[in-house]
Design an enzyme around this catalytic site. Structure first.
Site, PDB file in Angstrom:
ATOM      1  N   LYS A 157      29.008  35.828  48.789  1.00 45.94           N
ATOM      2  CA  LYS A 157      28.344  36.502  47.663  1.00 45.94           C
ATOM      3  C   LYS A 157      29.420  37.025  46.725  1.00 45.94           C
ATOM      4  O   LYS A 157      30.098  38.003  47.014  1.00 45.94           O
ATOM      5  CB  LYS A 157      27.495  37.684  48.130  1.00 45.94           C
ATOM      6  CG  LYS A 157      26.644  38.217  46.967  1.00 45.94           C
ATOM      7  CD  LYS A 157      26.436  39.702  46.984  1.00 45.94           C
ATOM      8  CE  LYS A 157      27.560  40.512  46.432  1.00 45.94           C
ATOM      9  NZ  LYS A 157      27.733  40.440  44.963  1.00 45.94           N
ATOM     10  N   GLU A 232      38.885  44.495  53.662  1.00 45.07           N
ATOM     11  CA  GLU A 232      40.037  44.729  52.786  1.00 45.07           C
ATOM     12  C   GLU A 232      39.569  45.723  51.743  1.00 45.07           C
ATOM     13  O   GLU A 232      38.850  45.359  50.814  1.00 45.07           O
ATOM     14  CB  GLU A 232      40.463  43.421  52.106  1.00 45.07           C
ATOM     15  CG  GLU A 232      40.966  42.347  53.043  1.00 45.07           C
ATOM     16  CD  GLU A 232      42.288  42.693  53.693  1.00 45.07           C
ATOM     17  OE1 GLU A 232      42.866  43.743  53.372  1.00 45.07           O
ATOM     18  OE2 GLU A 232      42.722  41.910  54.550  1.00 45.07           O
ATOM     19  N   CYS A 266      44.085  46.149  44.226  1.00 45.36           N
ATOM     20  CA  CYS A 266      44.070  47.206  45.248  1.00 45.36           C
ATOM     21  C   CYS A 266      45.479  47.498  45.774  1.00 45.36           C
ATOM     22  O   CYS A 266      45.688  48.514  46.422  1.00 45.36           O
ATOM     23  CB  CYS A 266      43.123  46.842  46.378  1.00 45.36           C
ATOM     24  SG  CYS A 266      43.361  45.187  46.964  1.00 45.36           S
ATOM     25  N   GLU A 366      42.383  56.121  43.541  1.00 39.85           N
ATOM     26  CA  GLU A 366      42.780  54.835  42.982  1.00 39.85           C
ATOM     27  C   GLU A 366      42.357  54.789  41.501  1.00 39.85           C
ATOM     28  O   GLU A 366      41.222  55.121  41.169  1.00 39.85           O
ATOM     29  CB  GLU A 366      42.034  53.758  43.777  1.00 39.85           C
ATOM     30  CG  GLU A 366      42.608  52.403  43.696  1.00 39.85           C
ATOM     31  CD  GLU A 366      41.875  51.421  44.626  1.00 39.85           C
ATOM     32  OE1 GLU A 366      40.727  51.677  45.026  1.00 39.85           O
ATOM     33  OE2 GLU A 366      42.479  50.380  44.935  1.00 39.85           O
TER      34      GLU A 366
HETATM   35  P1  ADP Z   1      34.535  47.375  42.966  1.00 34.53           P
HETATM   36  O1  ADP Z   1      34.679  48.845  42.759  1.00 34.53           O
HETATM   37  O2  ADP Z   1      35.797  46.626  43.055  1.00 34.53           O
HETATM   38  O3  ADP Z   1      33.488  46.727  42.099  1.00 34.53           O
HETATM   39  P2  ADP Z   1      32.661  47.182  45.095  1.00 34.53           P
HETATM   40  O4  ADP Z   1      32.924  47.521  46.498  1.00 34.53           O
HETATM   41  O5  ADP Z   1      31.628  47.959  44.353  1.00 34.53           O
HETATM   42  O6  ADP Z   1      34.080  47.262  44.429  1.00 34.53           O
HETATM   43  O7  ADP Z   1      32.309  45.662  44.909  1.00 34.53           O
HETATM   44  C1  ADP Z   1      32.894  44.618  45.661  1.00 34.53           C
HETATM   45  C2  ADP Z   1      31.802  43.671  46.087  1.00 34.53           C
HETATM   46  O8  ADP Z   1      30.882  44.415  46.891  1.00 34.53           O
HETATM   47  C3  ADP Z   1      30.975  43.051  44.976  1.00 34.53           C
HETATM   48  O9  ADP Z   1      30.639  41.732  45.339  1.00 34.53           O
HETATM   49  C4  ADP Z   1      29.744  43.910  44.950  1.00 34.53           C
HETATM   50  O10 ADP Z   1      28.599  43.223  44.455  1.00 34.53           O
HETATM   51  C5  ADP Z   1      29.560  44.212  46.412  1.00 34.53           C
HETATM   52  N1  ADP Z   1      28.787  45.426  46.714  1.00 34.53           N
HETATM   53  C6  ADP Z   1      28.613  46.526  45.949  1.00 34.53           C
HETATM   54  N2  ADP Z   1      27.826  47.416  46.578  1.00 34.53           N
HETATM   55  C7  ADP Z   1      27.493  46.877  47.771  1.00 34.53           C
HETATM   56  C8  ADP Z   1      26.721  47.310  48.897  1.00 34.53           C
HETATM   57  N3  ADP Z   1      26.124  48.475  48.915  1.00 34.53           N
HETATM   58  N4  ADP Z   1      26.618  46.477  49.949  1.00 34.53           N
HETATM   59  C9  ADP Z   1      27.249  45.280  49.952  1.00 34.53           C
HETATM   60  N5  ADP Z   1      27.997  44.815  48.942  1.00 34.53           N
HETATM   61  C10 ADP Z   1      28.115  45.600  47.856  1.00 34.53           C
END
Ligand code: ADP
Length: 465
Positions: A157, A232, A266, A366
């Site tokens: 995803k 990660e 990161c 961060e």
């Molecule tokens: P960033 O701050 O780098 O956007 P996120 O952790 O929000 O980091 O996003 C990284 C990935 O995690 C993306 O693919 C995002 O769609 C997904 N994501 C965001 N929220 C959730 C969640 N609650 N559960 C699973 N995946 C998520």
């Protein structure tokens, strides 16, 4: 709830594509297909899997320019960085094409006559990956390549900001000969897809790159089905410049670490700790170089700093800069923004903050933006204490030509990745990952295939002796 989302160019606001989210039923069907495909895919031989991986890598390279352009359009990073990321992405595929052939078991000397003790390695099953927007190609291939090499099936995803690169790479995987159910992707909201991935008993492993809060949630959600997880997560990298350091090298490498992808990585330097005796000269030299960095649309020639990904990213950066200035930091350059709220484009000019102190947010969170905060230290132990005073432990950097100082720092910094006179540490053949709340497990290197393998121990008795 809208079942579509727009992928926009963060440099122009142009809508690149409207994507339909998969429904819950479609996602569950894909998980079932991936699970079913595992039972035949796992029986393929390692050399065959290696050949398909090699072909996939070659097809990506054949399409390097167009993939890089898509990446720059959806992510905003300069085209030269996108081209570099395509190479970085295929380097994982190339490495794991080779590692597929080295998934060795072992035999154990026995404790009794007539026995043979064997250890064999097996693919773990269907792997579900959730990937971020900052490296849309490489964060996917460094999960997909070891998973496929091990004999797992894979479903990704991608982040909703940047799904197009991933979709293109997966099309090319199919063109290379991977069956469509062996490598798949889904489009959907993170929280929705995350729940489906973690709650499904068909998925044996969840691998994630993203923020620490989401990582923690995925670990909790994976507990019910005791899933294997690789995480990660966030970083808060210190970059320490010792009294004896080569200052020009430190300046050059600080820029490489801090300003790549507009500081949205990161592992980028987030706190610059300079020995007080060389702070002024380092700050002057860094400022001079950073002022030369060209900000703009990554598709334009010579642009080095693209837009930040979205409004949330910009707001977080601007708040940290304001907080630091309000608490007494000095602005050496930057601190300015080109914003178009209508188009939703957010450019942050490369910024250097001097006289940063521990009470400022930027020292604790961060930034994920092109902002370099400078603070000073007088003793190595003080630098180590500040560097380790964080729940994160992904990457740390230091600059010294004194082997005693370097060894002391590398032994005492609680970080999974250490750059010693080096601001660009990542390589497909080296283990990448963090300590503490920066993650679980490693990606890359010989370590990076382990999380996709199960160990089976077989005790055979009644042999003729
Ligand atoms: P960033 O701050 O780098 O956007 P996120 O952790 O929000 O980091 O996003 C990284 C990935 O995690 C993306 O693919 C995002 O769609 C997904 N994501 C965001 N929220 C959730 C969640 N609650 N559960 C699973 N995946 C998520």
């Amino acid at each position: 709830m809208a079942n579509t989302f727009e992928v926009k160019n963060p440099a122009t606001g142009e809508v690149l594509q409207t994507i339909t989210r998969h429904s819950e039923t479609e996602i569950n069907d894909k998980l079932q297909a991936g699970y079913d495909a595992f039972h035949t895919w796992k029986k393929t031989n390692a050399h065959y899997r290696a050949k398909l991986l090699t072909k996939w890598s070659a097809l990506i390279q054949d399409n390097k320019q167009s993939i890089a352009e898509v990446m720059t359009k959806e992510n905003g990073k300069p085209l030269t960085e996108s081209l570099g990321e395509v190479d970085y992405a295929t380097s994982y595929i190339d490495w794991y094409a080779e590692e597929a052939k080295r998934i060795y078991g072992r035999t154990i000397p026995t404790h009794a006559d007539g026995k043979r003790l064997l250890v064999t390695r097996h693919p773990i099953g269907l792997v579900a990956a959730i990937t971020p927007w900052n490296f849309p190609a490489a964060m996917m291939t460094r999960k997909a390549a070891p998973a496929l090499a091990a004999g797992c099936t894979f479903i990704a995803k991608p982040a909703e900001d940047t799904p197009l690169t991933t979709i293109r790479l997966i099309e090319l995987a199919h063109e290379a000969g991977f069956p469509t159910d062996v490598v798949q992707h889904v489009n959907g909201r993170g929280s929705v897809v995350g729940k489906l991935f973690t709650s499904s008993s068909l998925v044996r492993k969840v691998t994630f790159t993203g923020s620490t809060p989401v990582g923690k949630q995925l670990i909790q959600q994976s507990a019910n089905t005791v899933k294997n997880v690789t995480m990660e997560l966030g970083g808060h990298a210190p970059l320490i410049i010792a009294e004896d350091a080569d200052i020009d090298l430190a300046v050059e490498q600080t820029i490489a670490s801090k300003f790549r992808n507009a500081g949205q990585t990161c592992i980028c330097a987030n706190r610059i700790l300079v020995h007080s005796s060389i702070r002024d000269i380092f700050a002057d030299k860094l400022t001079e170089k950073v002022k030369e960095l060209k900000v703009g649309n990554g598709l334009e020639d010579n642009v080095q700093i693209g837009p930040v990904i979205n409004k949330d990213g910009y707001t977080k950066i601007a708040n940290q800069v304001d907080d630091a200035i309000n608490k007494g930091a000095t602005l050496l350059t930057g601190g300015t923004y080109d914003i178009d709220n209508e188009k939703e484009t957010y450019f942050v000019h490369p910024t250097i903050l001097n006289n940063v102190s521990d009470d400022m947010d930027i020292m604790h969170y961060e930034t994920f933006g092109p902002v370099a905060p400078i603070t000073t230290f007088t003793s190595l132990d003080e630098a180590i204490q500040v560097a380790n005073d964080t729940p994160f432990g992904l990457a740390a950097y230091f600059f010294t030509n004194n082997y005693k100082i370097g060894t002391y720092l590398s032994e005492n910094l609680d970080y999974g990745i250490i750059g010693w006179n080096d601001g660009a540490t990542s390589a497909a053949h080296a283990p990448f990952g963090g300590m503490k709340e920066s993650g679980l497990g490693r990606e890359g290197g010989s370590e990076g295939i382990e999380p996709y393998l199960e160990t089976k121990y077989i005790s055979i008795g009644n042999f003729l002796e």
